[in-house]
Design a protein around this motif. Structure first.
Motif, PDB file in Angstrom:
ATOM      1  N   MET A 126       1.999   6.686  -6.753  1.00  0.00           N
ATOM      2  CA  MET A 126       0.910   7.572  -7.182  1.00  0.00           C
ATOM      3  C   MET A 126       1.332   9.038  -7.013  1.00  0.00           C
ATOM      4  O   MET A 126       1.101   9.853  -7.896  1.00  0.00           O
ATOM      5  CB  MET A 126      -0.351   7.295  -6.371  1.00  0.00           C
TER       6      MET A 126
ATOM      7  N   ILE B 183       4.146  -1.173 -11.754  1.00  0.00           N
ATOM      8  CA  ILE B 183       4.443   0.265 -11.710  1.00  0.00           C
ATOM      9  C   ILE B 183       5.477   0.604 -12.776  1.00  0.00           C
ATOM     10  O   ILE B 183       5.378   1.638 -13.441  1.00  0.00           O
ATOM     11  CB  ILE B 183       4.921   0.678 -10.305  1.00  0.00           C
TER      12      ILE B 183
ATOM     13  N   LEU C 267      -3.202  -2.066 -10.183  1.00  0.00           N
ATOM     14  CA  LEU C 267      -3.667  -3.214  -9.411  1.00  0.00           C
ATOM     15  C   LEU C 267      -4.035  -4.388 -10.311  1.00  0.00           C
ATOM     16  O   LEU C 267      -3.699  -5.534 -10.024  1.00  0.00           O
ATOM     17  CB  LEU C 267      -4.865  -2.832  -8.542  1.00  0.00           C
TER      18      LEU C 267
ATOM     19  N   ARG D 119       3.808   0.876 -16.056  1.00  0.00           N
ATOM     20  CA  ARG D 119       3.012   2.103 -16.121  1.00  0.00           C
ATOM     21  C   ARG D 119       3.901   3.314 -16.369  1.00  0.00           C
ATOM     22  O   ARG D 119       3.578   4.168 -17.180  1.00  0.00           O
ATOM     23  CB  ARG D 119       2.210   2.277 -14.833  1.00  0.00           C
TER      24      ARG D 119
ATOM     25  N   ALA E 296      -6.672   8.016 -10.198  1.00  0.00           N
ATOM     26  CA  ALA E 296      -7.347   6.854  -9.607  1.00  0.00           C
ATOM     27  C   ALA E 296      -7.506   5.749 -10.655  1.00  0.00           C
ATOM     28  O   ALA E 296      -7.412   4.562 -10.336  1.00  0.00           O
ATOM     29  CB  ALA E 296      -8.702   7.263  -9.052  1.00  0.00           C
TER      30      ALA E 296
ATOM     31  N   LEU F 120       2.551   1.688  -3.450  1.00  0.00           N
ATOM     32  CA  LEU F 120       1.613   2.187  -4.463  1.00  0.00           C
ATOM     33  C   LEU F 120       1.286   3.653  -4.203  1.00  0.00           C
ATOM     34  O   LEU F 120       1.226   4.447  -5.139  1.00  0.00           O
ATOM     35  CB  LEU F 120       0.353   1.326  -4.488  1.00  0.00           C
ATOM     36  N   ARG F 121       1.099   4.022  -2.956  1.00  0.00           N
ATOM     37  CA  ARG F 121       0.806   5.413  -2.608  1.00  0.00           C
ATOM     38  C   ARG F 121       1.964   6.319  -3.024  1.00  0.00           C
ATOM     39  O   ARG F 121       1.754   7.400  -3.587  1.00  0.00           O
ATOM     40  CB  ARG F 121       0.554   5.510  -1.101  1.00  0.00           C
TER      41      ARG F 121
ATOM     42  N   LYS G 235       0.838  -1.213   0.000  1.00  0.00           N
ATOM     43  CA  LYS G 235       0.000   0.000   0.000  1.00  0.00           C
ATOM     44  C   LYS G 235       0.864   1.250   0.000  1.00  0.00           C
ATOM     45  O   LYS G 235       0.596   2.201  -0.731  1.00  0.00           O
ATOM     46  CB  LYS G 235      -0.926   0.005   1.214  1.00  0.00           C
TER      47      LYS G 235
ATOM     48  N   HIS H  87      -4.299   3.955 -10.821  1.00  0.00           N
ATOM     49  CA  HIS H  87      -4.205   3.114  -9.616  1.00  0.00           C
ATOM     50  C   HIS H  87      -4.866   1.771  -9.878  1.00  0.00           C
ATOM     51  O   HIS H  87      -4.290   0.717  -9.612  1.00  0.00           O
ATOM     52  CB  HIS H  87      -4.879   3.841  -8.451  1.00  0.00           C
ATOM     53  N   ASP H  88      -6.079   1.801 -10.427  1.00  0.00           N
ATOM     54  CA  ASP H  88      -6.809   0.560 -10.713  1.00  0.00           C
ATOM     55  C   ASP H  88      -6.098  -0.270 -11.779  1.00  0.00           C
ATOM     56  O   ASP H  88      -6.037  -1.492 -11.687  1.00  0.00           O
ATOM     57  CB  ASP H  88      -8.239   0.867 -11.156  1.00  0.00           C
TER      58      ASP H  88
END
Length: 74
Positions: free
Chosen positions: A24, A62, A38, A65, A31, A20-21, A17, A34-35
């Motif tokens: 971001m 990540i 995941l 991305r 958002a 990922l935070r 978590k 983010h999805d």
């Protein structure tokens, strides 16, 4: 997967978590991104034969991305 399904099936431990935070915040992701991360993490975990998302799966997602963002910036 719907957002509700993501919350149910794509659970992360506290380290995941936080990772990922941080991604971001540093990459300025939405958002929706983010999805997508995941979903990609879950796919990578499945291909790896894991029953849960591990930090290495999240890091790989990540990375994909951020690579995608670099290619679109050109």
């Amino acid at each position: 997967m719907t957002p509700r399904q993501l919350r149910k099936f794509c659970t992360l431990d506290e380290a995941g978590k936080k990772m990922l935070r941080t991604a971001m915040d540093e990459l300025g992701l939405s958002a929706r991104a983010h999805d997508r991360i995941l979903r990609m993490s879950l796919t990578i975990a499945d291909l790896d034969g894991s029953d849960r998302i591990l930090s290495q799966h999240l890091v790989e997602a990540i990375g994909y991305r951020s690579l995608d963002r670099k290619l679109w910036a050109k």
